[in-house]
Design an enzyme around this catalytic site. Structure first.
Site, PDB file in Angstrom:
ATOM      1  N   SER A  13     -18.939   1.007  -6.211  1.00  0.00           N
ATOM      2  CA  SER A  13     -19.942   1.424  -5.225  1.00  0.00           C
ATOM      3  C   SER A  13     -19.565   2.772  -4.598  1.00  0.00           C
ATOM      4  CB  SER A  13     -20.152   0.354  -4.154  1.00  0.00           C
ATOM      5  OG  SER A  13     -19.033   0.246  -3.316  1.00  0.00           O
ATOM      6  N   LEU A  93       0.257   4.239  -8.780  1.00  0.00           N
ATOM      7  CA  LEU A  93       0.616   5.382  -9.626  1.00  0.00           C
ATOM      8  C   LEU A  93       2.066   5.776  -9.385  1.00  0.00           C
ATOM      9  CD1 LEU A  93      -2.699   7.317  -9.059  1.00  0.00           C
ATOM     10  CD2 LEU A  93      -1.962   6.275 -11.217  1.00  0.00           C
ATOM     11  N   HIS A 109      -9.067   4.198   1.262  1.00  0.00           N
ATOM     12  CA  HIS A 109      -8.423   2.918   1.550  1.00  0.00           C
ATOM     13  C   HIS A 109      -9.220   2.199   2.638  1.00  0.00           C
ATOM     14  CE1 HIS A 109      -5.268  -0.025   1.693  1.00  0.00           C
ATOM     15  NE2 HIS A 109      -5.318   0.041   3.016  1.00  0.00           N
ATOM     16  N   ASP A 145      -0.229   4.584  -0.309  1.00  0.00           N
ATOM     17  CA  ASP A 145      -1.188   4.892   0.766  1.00  0.00           C
ATOM     18  C   ASP A 145      -0.534   5.640   1.932  1.00  0.00           C
ATOM     19  OD1 ASP A 145      -3.256   3.590  -0.659  1.00  0.00           O
ATOM     20  OD2 ASP A 145      -2.638   1.653   0.137  1.00  0.00           O
ATOM     21  N   GLU A 174     -17.161   3.764   4.075  1.00  0.00           N
ATOM     22  CA  GLU A 174     -16.489   4.412   2.929  1.00  0.00           C
ATOM     23  C   GLU A 174     -17.480   5.322   2.200  1.00  0.00           C
ATOM     24  OE1 GLU A 174     -14.088   1.957   0.307  1.00  0.00           O
ATOM     25  OE2 GLU A 174     -13.944   0.413   1.835  1.00  0.00           O
TER      26      GLU A 174
HETATM   27  C1  GAR Z   1     -13.148  -0.215  -1.799  1.00  0.00           C
HETATM   28  O1  GAR Z   1     -13.266  -0.983  -0.628  1.00  0.00           O
HETATM   29  C2  GAR Z   1     -11.904   0.647  -1.743  1.00  0.00           C
HETATM   30  O2  GAR Z   1     -11.623   1.136  -0.465  1.00  0.00           O
HETATM   31  C3  GAR Z   1     -10.848  -0.341  -2.169  1.00  0.00           C
HETATM   32  O3  GAR Z   1     -11.446  -1.044  -3.236  1.00  0.00           O
HETATM   33  C4  GAR Z   1     -12.852  -1.118  -3.007  1.00  0.00           C
HETATM   34  C5  GAR Z   1     -13.553  -0.647  -4.258  1.00  0.00           C
HETATM   35  O4  GAR Z   1     -14.934  -0.861  -4.162  1.00  0.00           O
HETATM   36  N1  GAR Z   1      -9.643   0.313  -2.573  1.00  0.00           N
HETATM   37  C6  GAR Z   1      -8.434  -0.186  -2.324  1.00  0.00           C
HETATM   38  O5  GAR Z   1      -8.250  -1.234  -1.746  1.00  0.00           O
HETATM   39  C7  GAR Z   1      -7.292   0.671  -2.827  1.00  0.00           C
HETATM   40  N2  GAR Z   1      -6.048   0.119  -2.408  1.00  0.00           N
HETATM   41  P1  GAR Z   1     -15.931  -0.115  -5.137  1.00  0.00           P
HETATM   42  O6  GAR Z   1     -15.441  -0.384  -6.562  1.00  0.00           O
HETATM   43  O7  GAR Z   1     -17.249  -0.797  -4.880  1.00  0.00           O
HETATM   44  O8  GAR Z   1     -15.952   1.347  -4.813  1.00  0.00           O
END
Ligand code: GAR
Length: 208
Positions: A13, A93, A109, A145, A174
């Site tokens: 997303s 990574l 994050h 992070d 986000e």
């Molecule tokens: C998001 O909430 C992002 O912040 C998180 O994974 C989700 C991905 O959603 N990332 C982490 O937790 C990284 N440590 P998306 O695939 O719908 O963009």
């Protein structure tokens, strides 16, 4: 025009919010490729729907993290990308990758760093009982992070929130701050000074 690669592992997303920002003209950059470490990631379908090249580099196909990252680097370098955008990419990574793209990897994050790094940031914050949480964009360094922070959005935790309602509101933020961070980057307005990211002023008359 600057070229970015978006790395995903799942629904994508955030990737979609970046694609939408490019298509609406808010973001002036090219998404050269979307790479997933999982072939079933729905984000790959989102990319294909918008004519963006995709690649799958499965971590399970490699004997070590470094071998996996060498394959990623090869795919990325063949497309000469200026920035690697992590959008729900759920692999840690190693310094091999991070040094190769020094200060050229951005991440989002779902918590207010440096609190609740790693995975399940929304749930960790909720379970801890914080009154406020949110999301953070940052450049990636060799820690988990821990890199220099670009933007943050803050949200109150409401009395009737569940992890799910809270995570959904965080995700909405986000989708706002990732395109905004990328816009600042593409305009050359982010300068990393040690731990800090200085946001340089925009051109007069642009409203920035
Ligand atoms: C998001 O909430 C992002 O912040 C998180 O994974 C989700 C991905 O959603 N990332 C982490 O937790 C990284 N440590 P998306 O695939 O719908 O963009």
């Amino acid at each position: 025009m600057k070229r970015v690669a978006v790395l995903i592992s799942g629904g994508g997303s955030n990737l979609q919010s970046i694609i939408d920002a490019v298509e609406s003209g808010y973001l002036d950059l090219e998404i050269s490729v979307v790479i997933s470490n999982k072939e079933e990631a729905f984000g790959l379908t989102r990319a294909r729907n918008h004519g963006i090249p995709t690649a799958v580099v499965r971590h399970g196909d490699f004997d070590s993290r470094e071998e996996f990252e060498r394959a990623l680097i090869q795919t990325l370098d063949s497309r000469s990308v200026d920035l690697v955008v992590l959008a729900g990419f759920m692999r840690v990574l190693t310094p091999l990758f991070v040094r190769h793209y020094h200060h050229r990897i951005m991440n989002i994050h779902p918590a207010l760093l440096p609190s609740f790094p790693g995975i399940h940031g929304q749930e960790q914050a909720f379970d801890y009982g914080v009154r406020f949480t949110g999301c953070t964009t940052h450049f990636v360094d060799e820690g988990t992070d821990t890199g220099p922070i670009i933007l943050q959005a803050v949200l109150p935790v409401l009395p009737d929130d569940t992890v799910q309602t809270l995570a959904a509101r965080i995700l909405k933020e986000e989708h706002r701050i990732y395109p905004e961070s990328l816009r600042l980057w593409s305009e050359g307005r982010l300068r990393i000074e040690g731990r800090k990211v200085v946001i340089l002023p925009g051109k007069p008359g642009t409203g920035d």
